[in-house]
Design a protein around this motif. Structure first.
Motif, PDB file in Angstrom:
ATOM      1  N   ALA A 200       5.544  -1.599   0.501  1.00  0.00           N
ATOM      2  CA  ALA A 200       4.631  -1.212   1.824  1.00  0.00           C
ATOM      3  C   ALA A 200       5.245  -0.403   2.809  1.00  0.00           C
ATOM      4  CB  ALA A 200       3.975  -2.302   1.925  1.00  0.00           C
ATOM      5  N   GLU A 201       6.535  -1.012   3.093  1.00  0.00           N
ATOM      6  CA  GLU A 201       7.037  -0.126   4.168  1.00  0.00           C
ATOM      7  C   GLU A 201       7.804   1.359   4.018  1.00  0.00           C
ATOM      8  OE1 GLU A 201      10.096  -3.040   5.217  1.00  0.00           O
ATOM      9  OE2 GLU A 201       8.806  -4.285   6.375  1.00  0.00           O
ATOM     10  N   PHE A 202       8.115   1.326   2.719  1.00  0.00           N
ATOM     11  CA  PHE A 202       8.275   2.636   2.155  1.00  0.00           C
ATOM     12  C   PHE A 202       7.241   3.553   2.084  1.00  0.00           C
ATOM     13  CE2 PHE A 202       8.308   5.531  -1.781  1.00  0.00           C
ATOM     14  CZ  PHE A 202       9.472   6.184  -1.515  1.00  0.00           C
ATOM     15  N   ALA A 203       5.992   3.064   1.535  1.00  0.00           N
ATOM     16  CA  ALA A 203       4.772   3.752   1.500  1.00  0.00           C
ATOM     17  C   ALA A 203       4.365   4.214   2.804  1.00  0.00           C
ATOM     18  CB  ALA A 203       3.850   2.656   0.869  1.00  0.00           C
ATOM     19  N   ILE A 204       4.480   3.437   3.944  1.00  0.00           N
ATOM     20  CA  ILE A 204       4.266   3.925   5.302  1.00  0.00           C
ATOM     21  C   ILE A 204       5.145   5.016   5.625  1.00  0.00           C
ATOM     22  CG2 ILE A 204       3.833   3.211   7.755  1.00  0.00           C
ATOM     23  CD1 ILE A 204       3.196   0.433   6.469  1.00  0.00           C
ATOM     24  N   ARG A 205       6.279   4.998   5.417  1.00  0.00           N
ATOM     25  CA  ARG A 205       7.457   5.842   5.762  1.00  0.00           C
ATOM     26  C   ARG A 205       7.223   7.154   5.305  1.00  0.00           C
ATOM     27  NH1 ARG A 205      11.309   2.135   4.758  1.00  0.00           N
ATOM     28  NH2 ARG A 205      12.326   3.267   2.992  1.00  0.00           N
ATOM     29  N   GLU A 206       6.838   7.268   3.806  1.00  0.00           N
ATOM     30  CA  GLU A 206       6.807   8.152   3.038  1.00  0.00           C
ATOM     31  C   GLU A 206       5.416   8.817   3.003  1.00  0.00           C
ATOM     32  OE1 GLU A 206       8.802  10.486   1.398  1.00  0.00           O
ATOM     33  OE2 GLU A 206      10.587   9.192   1.838  1.00  0.00           O
ATOM     34  N   GLN A 207       4.555   8.186   3.780  1.00  0.00           N
ATOM     35  CA  GLN A 207       3.142   8.507   4.047  1.00  0.00           C
ATOM     36  C   GLN A 207       2.671   8.825   2.287  1.00  0.00           C
ATOM     37  OE1 GLN A 207       3.609  12.125   6.591  1.00  0.00           O
ATOM     38  NE2 GLN A 207       2.313  10.763   7.977  1.00  0.00           N
ATOM     39  N   ILE A 208       2.860   7.759   1.676  1.00  0.00           N
ATOM     40  CA  ILE A 208       2.060   7.773   0.091  1.00  0.00           C
ATOM     41  C   ILE A 208       0.538   7.575   0.502  1.00  0.00           C
ATOM     42  CG2 ILE A 208       1.995   6.426  -1.759  1.00  0.00           C
ATOM     43  CD1 ILE A 208       4.651   7.476  -1.504  1.00  0.00           C
ATOM     44  N   GLY A 209      -0.145   8.650  -0.401  1.00  0.00           N
ATOM     45  CA  GLY A 209      -1.711   8.485  -0.423  1.00  0.00           C
ATOM     46  C   GLY A 209      -2.363   7.363  -1.105  1.00  0.00           C
ATOM     47  N   LEU A 210      -1.489   7.126  -2.083  1.00  0.00           N
ATOM     48  CA  LEU A 210      -2.033   6.053  -3.063  1.00  0.00           C
ATOM     49  C   LEU A 210      -1.397   5.430  -3.917  1.00  0.00           C
ATOM     50  CD1 LEU A 210      -4.950   7.696  -5.121  1.00  0.00           C
ATOM     51  CD2 LEU A 210      -3.602   5.715  -5.999  1.00  0.00           C
ATOM     52  N   THR A 211      -1.156   4.235  -4.231  1.00  0.00           N
ATOM     53  CA  THR A 211      -0.272   3.331  -4.906  1.00  0.00           C
ATOM     54  C   THR A 211      -0.791   2.905  -6.059  1.00  0.00           C
ATOM     55  OG1 THR A 211       1.190   2.983  -3.113  1.00  0.00           O
ATOM     56  CG2 THR A 211       1.568   1.408  -5.108  1.00  0.00           C
ATOM     57  N   LEU A 212      -0.047   2.999  -7.386  1.00  0.00           N
ATOM     58  CA  LEU A 212      -0.912   2.313  -8.797  1.00  0.00           C
ATOM     59  C   LEU A 212       0.345   1.323  -9.100  1.00  0.00           C
ATOM     60  CD1 LEU A 212      -2.679   3.060 -10.721  1.00  0.00           C
ATOM     61  CD2 LEU A 212      -1.354   5.285 -11.129  1.00  0.00           C
ATOM     62  N   VAL A 213       0.008   0.187  -9.612  1.00  0.00           N
ATOM     63  CA  VAL A 213       0.676  -0.850 -10.134  1.00  0.00           C
ATOM     64  C   VAL A 213       0.831  -1.098 -11.378  1.00  0.00           C
ATOM     65  CG1 VAL A 213       1.625  -3.215  -9.598  1.00  0.00           C
ATOM     66  CG2 VAL A 213       0.196  -1.898  -8.013  1.00  0.00           C
ATOM     67  N   GLY A 214       1.806  -0.802 -12.225  1.00  0.00           N
ATOM     68  CA  GLY A 214       1.849  -1.110 -13.565  1.00  0.00           C
ATOM     69  C   GLY A 214       1.830  -2.710 -13.884  1.00  0.00           C
ATOM     70  N   PRO A 215       2.829  -3.376 -13.750  1.00  0.00           N
ATOM     71  CA  PRO A 215       3.206  -4.580 -14.376  1.00  0.00           C
ATOM     72  C   PRO A 215       2.347  -5.845 -13.671  1.00  0.00           C
ATOM     73  CG  PRO A 215       5.130  -3.825 -13.440  1.00  0.00           C
ATOM     74  CD  PRO A 215       3.999  -2.939 -12.955  1.00  0.00           C
ATOM     75  N   GLU A 216       1.946  -7.046 -14.425  1.00  0.00           N
ATOM     76  CA  GLU A 216       1.372  -8.177 -13.963  1.00  0.00           C
ATOM     77  C   GLU A 216       1.917  -8.950 -12.806  1.00  0.00           C
ATOM     78  OE1 GLU A 216       2.570  -7.745 -16.740  1.00  0.00           O
ATOM     79  OE2 GLU A 216       3.219  -9.432 -17.864  1.00  0.00           O
ATOM     80  N   VAL A 217       3.224  -8.934 -12.705  1.00  0.00           N
ATOM     81  CA  VAL A 217       3.986  -9.806 -11.765  1.00  0.00           C
ATOM     82  C   VAL A 217       3.721  -9.646 -10.354  1.00  0.00           C
ATOM     83  CG1 VAL A 217       6.021 -10.833 -11.171  1.00  0.00           C
ATOM     84  CG2 VAL A 217       5.714 -10.627 -13.398  1.00  0.00           C
TER      85      VAL A 217
END
Ligand code: AMP
Ligand code: GLY
Length: 424
Positions: free
Chosen positions: A55-72
């Motif tokens: 989440a910190e990486f996403a804020i730093r990189e200004q990620i517009g959207l995150t998509l999660v593959g695995p269940e864990v």
């Protein structure tokens, strides 16, 4: 836009590959990714797995959207963490992910909302569990309540196997906390199919249908695996059956979750068993896409996947239609020596041809070091062939598979047999 894909398997490679084809994309990051995502110049691997650090990486990189593959990560609440920080992410919350992370939760939910599934009871004590098995007889199915990386289901053909499975889970604690409770359920016969939809909280958008092959060896023999191959579409899902699954399983699930106070967002994957008369029952729910189902599904998706994902996080899936390649896509998994019990790592991989119009190679358990690809996981590659018929998709997949070399490679020669038999 910048997008982050969480995971390292073939499913995540396929999703990232599709996202990277969008004209609207600036960067696609894959955390942690694999050898295939490292080789793709349009993708960037990020060596982070901790959800808070992500989440910190996403804020730093200004990620517009995150998509999660695995269940864990989903079961551990990655969606809650991202949303708390105001980040856009597609997936179920920790609460909604219980549909997959607790078999008892899923079974009680289905019973409460009248969703067709096998009859069952849940146990945490040995004696009543053994007594229930004796009462019901074999074949019977024993499932660990929690996530067990594909090792939590025993389809017991005899009473001895059933009792042993209960002992393994409840008494020997072989699966740890995941096996501290067991669901014991009726054995269902029929043909399985994977029914995957996207849910934005209220709207449901079905993806193309698919079928996978869970057993290691040809003719569906040998131990269960994460999946040795998959194809899309699944001919068993006729338009009539599709409508029925939506009406009897998928819609009541999304509505039932809402009634129970849990808004479902994310991919919802119902593993179906379809009996001889064509009646569908739910074997299990996953709250993510399937692996290897995603690989042939992404190979067929023609609609811009970035746009689809934006509608998914904005709650407007009702305003988009998906367009699919009319061809069949067939994915053949190449697994490591020793898979599934003890996959061997380190074998050198050579001969992967460039992707072309008929064949795409997605990586899973591979690592790239000094331009050398090596095996680093159980399922190593998934080669997808496309063709106008199931047979030609299969031919294109196996032509590529036969060019790829690593010591001890295991793959099935008969992926797609059910679909081919149906076409005759
Ligand atoms: P699951 O993880 O619940 O999908 O179970 C793994 C596999 O076990 C399924 O794909 C089926 O092949 C088999 N299985 C699970 N539940 C049942 C059941 N009630 N009857 C027969 N086979 C089952
Ligand atoms: N291929 C089945 C799964 O992803 O669970």
């Amino acid at each position: 836009m910048k997008i982050l894909v969480v995971g390292s398997g073939g499913r995540e490679h396929a999703m990232a590959w599709k996202l990277s084809q969008s004209e609207r994309i600036q960067s696609v990051f894959v955390a942690p990714g694999n050898g295939g995502t490292a080789l793709n110049t349009y993708l960037k691997n990020v060596p982070i797995t901790d959800p808070i650090a992500l989440a910190e990486f996403a804020i730093r990189e200004q990620i517009g959207l995150t998509l999660v593959g695995p269940e864990v990560p989903l079961a551990n609440g990655i969606v809650n963490i991202f949303r708390d920080k105001g980040l856009k992410i597609f997936g179920p919350t920790k609460e909604a992910a219980q549909l997959e992370s607790s078999k008892d939760f899923a079974k009680a939910f289905m019973q409460r909302h009248g969703i067709p599934t096998a009859e069952y009871q849940t146990f945490s004590d040995l004696l009543p569990a053994h007594a229930y098995i004796d009462l019901k007889g074999a074949p019977i199915v024993i499932k660990a309540d929690g996530l067990a990386a594909g090792k939590g289901v025993v389809v017991a053909m005899t009473l001895d196997e059933a009792h042993a499975a209960v002992d393994m889970m409840l008494s020997d604690n072989k699966l740890g906390d995941a096996g501290a409770r067991v669901v014991i359920e009726e054995f269902l016969e029929g043909e399985e199919a994977s029914f995957i939809v996207m849910v934005d909280g209220k709207n449901i958008l079905p993806l193309a249908t698919s079928q996978d092959h869970k057993r290691l060896l040809d003719e569906d023999k040998g131990p269960n695996t994460g999946g040795m191959g998959a194809y899309s579409p699944a001919p068993i899902i006729t338009p009539q059956l599709h409508a029925r699954v939506m009406r009897e399983i998928i819609q009541p699930t999304v509505q039932g979750m809402a009634k129970d106070g849990i808004v479902f967002t994310g991919f919802l994957f119902a593993g179906l068993m379809i009996d001889e008369q064509g009646n569908p029952k739910t074997l299990e729910f996953n709250c993510r896409m399937g692996d290897p189902e995603t690989q042939p599904i992404m190979a067929r998706l023609k609609t811009d996947f970035v746009t689809v994902m934006e509608h998914a996080v904005d709650g407007t899936l009702d305003t988009i239609e998906l367009e699919w390649d009319r061809r069949t896509a067939m994915g053949v998994v190449m697994a490591a020596a020793g898979y599934p019990d003890a996959p061997r790592q380190g074998d050198i991989i050579t001969g992967i041809p460039d992707d072309n119009a008929d064949s795409i190679t997605f990586h899973a358990g591979t690592t790239l070091t000094d331009k050398q690809l090596t095996v680093s996981g159980g399922r190593v590659l998934c080669v997808v062939g496309l063709g106008d018929s199931v047979k030609s998709a299969q031919k294109h997949a196996y032509e590529t598979v036969e060019k790829i070399r690593f010591q001890g490679a295991q793959y099935r020669r008969d992926i797609g047999w059910r679909a081919i038999n149906k076409k005759h």
